[in-house]
Design an enzyme around this catalytic site. Structure first.
Site, PDB file in Angstrom:
ATOM      1  N   GLU A 178     -55.236 -11.131 -25.791  1.00 35.92           N
ATOM      2  CA  GLU A 178     -56.618 -11.496 -26.237  1.00 35.92           C
ATOM      3  C   GLU A 178     -56.878 -12.920 -25.697  1.00 35.92           C
ATOM      4  O   GLU A 178     -55.829 -13.932 -25.786  1.00 35.92           O
ATOM      5  CB  GLU A 178     -56.508 -11.663 -27.681  1.00 35.92           C
ATOM      6  CG  GLU A 178     -56.559 -10.534 -28.486  1.00 35.92           C
ATOM      7  CD  GLU A 178     -56.870 -10.720 -29.869  1.00 35.92           C
ATOM      8  OE1 GLU A 178     -57.257 -11.653 -30.561  1.00 35.92           O
ATOM      9  OE2 GLU A 178     -56.515  -9.848 -30.592  1.00 35.92           O
TER      10      GLU A 178
ATOM     11  N   GLU B  43     -51.503  -9.763 -34.340  1.00 32.12           N
ATOM     12  CA  GLU B  43     -51.031 -11.128 -34.753  1.00 32.12           C
ATOM     13  C   GLU B  43     -50.626 -11.433 -36.045  1.00 32.12           C
ATOM     14  O   GLU B  43     -51.061 -11.929 -37.094  1.00 32.12           O
ATOM     15  CB  GLU B  43     -52.634 -12.111 -34.690  1.00 32.12           C
ATOM     16  CG  GLU B  43     -53.486 -11.957 -33.574  1.00 32.12           C
ATOM     17  CD  GLU B  43     -54.638 -12.869 -33.671  1.00 32.12           C
ATOM     18  OE1 GLU B  43     -55.077 -13.260 -34.678  1.00 32.12           O
ATOM     19  OE2 GLU B  43     -55.054 -13.126 -32.600  1.00 32.12           O
TER      20      GLU B  43
END
Length: 433
Positions: free
Chosen positions: A334, A214
């Site tokens: 995710e 991320e």
């Protein structure tokens, strides 16, 4: 004692029935052990992943905690527990951390200093995954503070008196820190597994490397700083390991220059975090794109139906990008729905899972770029302190378990099962019919 020659007879019968019992109970695992050594590398052909010349669409999960748990004898058994449960659900890919910087049970204690005990724990995770025919996506550093991340690297540079700035974004541009990270990457990629004797870079159990979990670089909204870093680090990885695929680890936000930022991004802020899904994923040394899905963290709208609509639009938009713009596979690495929502109900979460898995199934049926999903995250019993608002114990709730196993069977029906899945899927998918 027993008279005559009978004494010999009983133990032999006992032994034979014991072998039969073991085979009946664990026959699938035995099938697996032979397949074990035959895992091939995952490759890419245009917008599809390929295994043994056939398209590979997958159903998988995240268990970020595996290396850290394997470093601790009393918790090591959880690795096998989660791999076995997932293999029995027909899952084939797991994403997990291949980093722990300067924290408890750290792999990298300080720049260039590694704890062999923890490295052996990572060896164990890879060897166990191989045993169950599960491929791993291994992430190399965290943008967030958990397990060290950017912040730890910046602190190291600061402590050694070489840091340019105390901003944790200096991770991306400080030459000393880039050097630390390259050294880390090289050490991991060239690590020889003490259990299998195979260097990580030569091990097909590893599906792909992920540069960073991320990434965001909020101090440079133009995105140039992060883009430079991705270019440099992806080239560096490829200079050491040409066999494995590589992705960035993006959440999927469209940047300031992207026309989709206004219509598809969750909210305005998403274009301002220094990332750009298209630009970052287009780099030639990046083999596929990754996207995350967290509607409740990303939008202020509490309405659940709104979130479901967002999820579908978000996914279809990125699959379209994979097919038309990037010409690369797109992995949804995710996704989760938080238990902390005021009106949370597990059945809501299941509806969202189903929307996500269905979109991938339809993409796979049409040979499109939507390559697979990895739910965040699986735990096993006794791990409450590792739970966040998204964790699930896969066998705890029958209806949730069923959604994932059905996806495995659906995908296997399109593409055929991988050899490592054969035993599990036969059981799973014939029961279903």
């Amino acid at each position: 004692g027993i008279g005559g020659g009978n004494g010999v007879f009983y133990p032999i019968v006992g032994f034979a029935s014991c072998v039969a019992f073991i085979y009946l109970s664990f026959g699938d695992l035995w099938i697996n052990i032979q397949v074990d050594t035959k895992l091939s590398f995952v490759e890419r052909n245009g917008t599809q992943f390929i295994v043994d010349g056939k398209p590979f669409y997958f159903n998988g999960w995240n268990s970020y905690w595996m290396m850290e748990h394997a470093a601790d004898e009393s918790r090591k058994h959880r690795i096998r527990a989660v791999l076995e449960a997932s293999a029995k659900m027909g899952l084939t890919v797991c994403r997990t951390w291949a980093f722990n910087d300067g924290d408890y049970n750290a792999l990298q204690i300080s720049p260039g200093q590694f704890d062999e005990r923890v490295f052996r724990a990572l060896d164990h995770v890879i060897a166990e995954a191989r045993h169950y025919g599960i491929r791993l996506i291994l992430c190399l550093v965290n943008n967030l503070q958990a397990y060290g991340g950017k912040t730890q690297y910046v602190k190291w540079a600061w402590d050694e008196g070489v840091g340019l700035s105390s901003s944790n974004d200096s991770f991306f541009y400080d030459p000393s820190i880039r050097h630390y990270f390259k050294n880390y990457v090289k050490t991991v990629l060239t690590r020889k597994n003490t259990l299998t004797g195979v260097e990580y870079r030569d091990d097909p159990t590893i599906f792909a490397w992920e540069l960073i979990n991320e990434p965001r670089c909020i101090t440079d909204k133009s995105g140039d700083t992060l883009q430079d870093w991705i270019e440099e680090m992806s080239s560096f990885v490829k200079s050491i390991d040409k066999k494995h695929l590589l992705t960035v680890g993006l959440e999927g936000f469209y940047g300031l220059k992207s026309p989709k930022r206004l219509t598809v991004n969750p909210e305005f802020w998403a274009a301002d975090v220094g990332t750009d899904f298209i630009r970052n994923s287009k780099i030639s040394t990046i083999d596929f794109a990754s996207v995350h899905i967290y509607p409740d963290h990303w939008t202020h709208n509490p309405d659940f139906e709104y979130k479901l609509k967002f999820v579908a639009k978000w996914m279809l938009s990125h699959i379209e990008d994979g097919d038309k713009e990037l010409k690369k596979p797109v992995m949804f690495a995710e996704f989760g729905l938080s238990t902390e929502n005021k009106d949370f109900d597990p059945s809501q979460r299941e509806r969202m899972y189903k929307v996500i898995l269905d979109i991938i199934y339809k993409s796979a049926k049409k040979n499109k770029s939507g390559a697979g999903t990895l739910v965040w995250q699986f735990l096993v019993e006794g791990m409450e302190e590792f739970n966040d608002e998204f964790g699930i114990i896969p066998w705890k709730r029958k209806s949730t378990h069923q959604i994932f196993t059905e996806q495995s069977c659906n995908l296997a029906r399109i593409q055929g099962a991988l050899p490592s899945q054969m035993g599990y899927l036969r059981k799973l998918c014939t029961q279903r019919r």
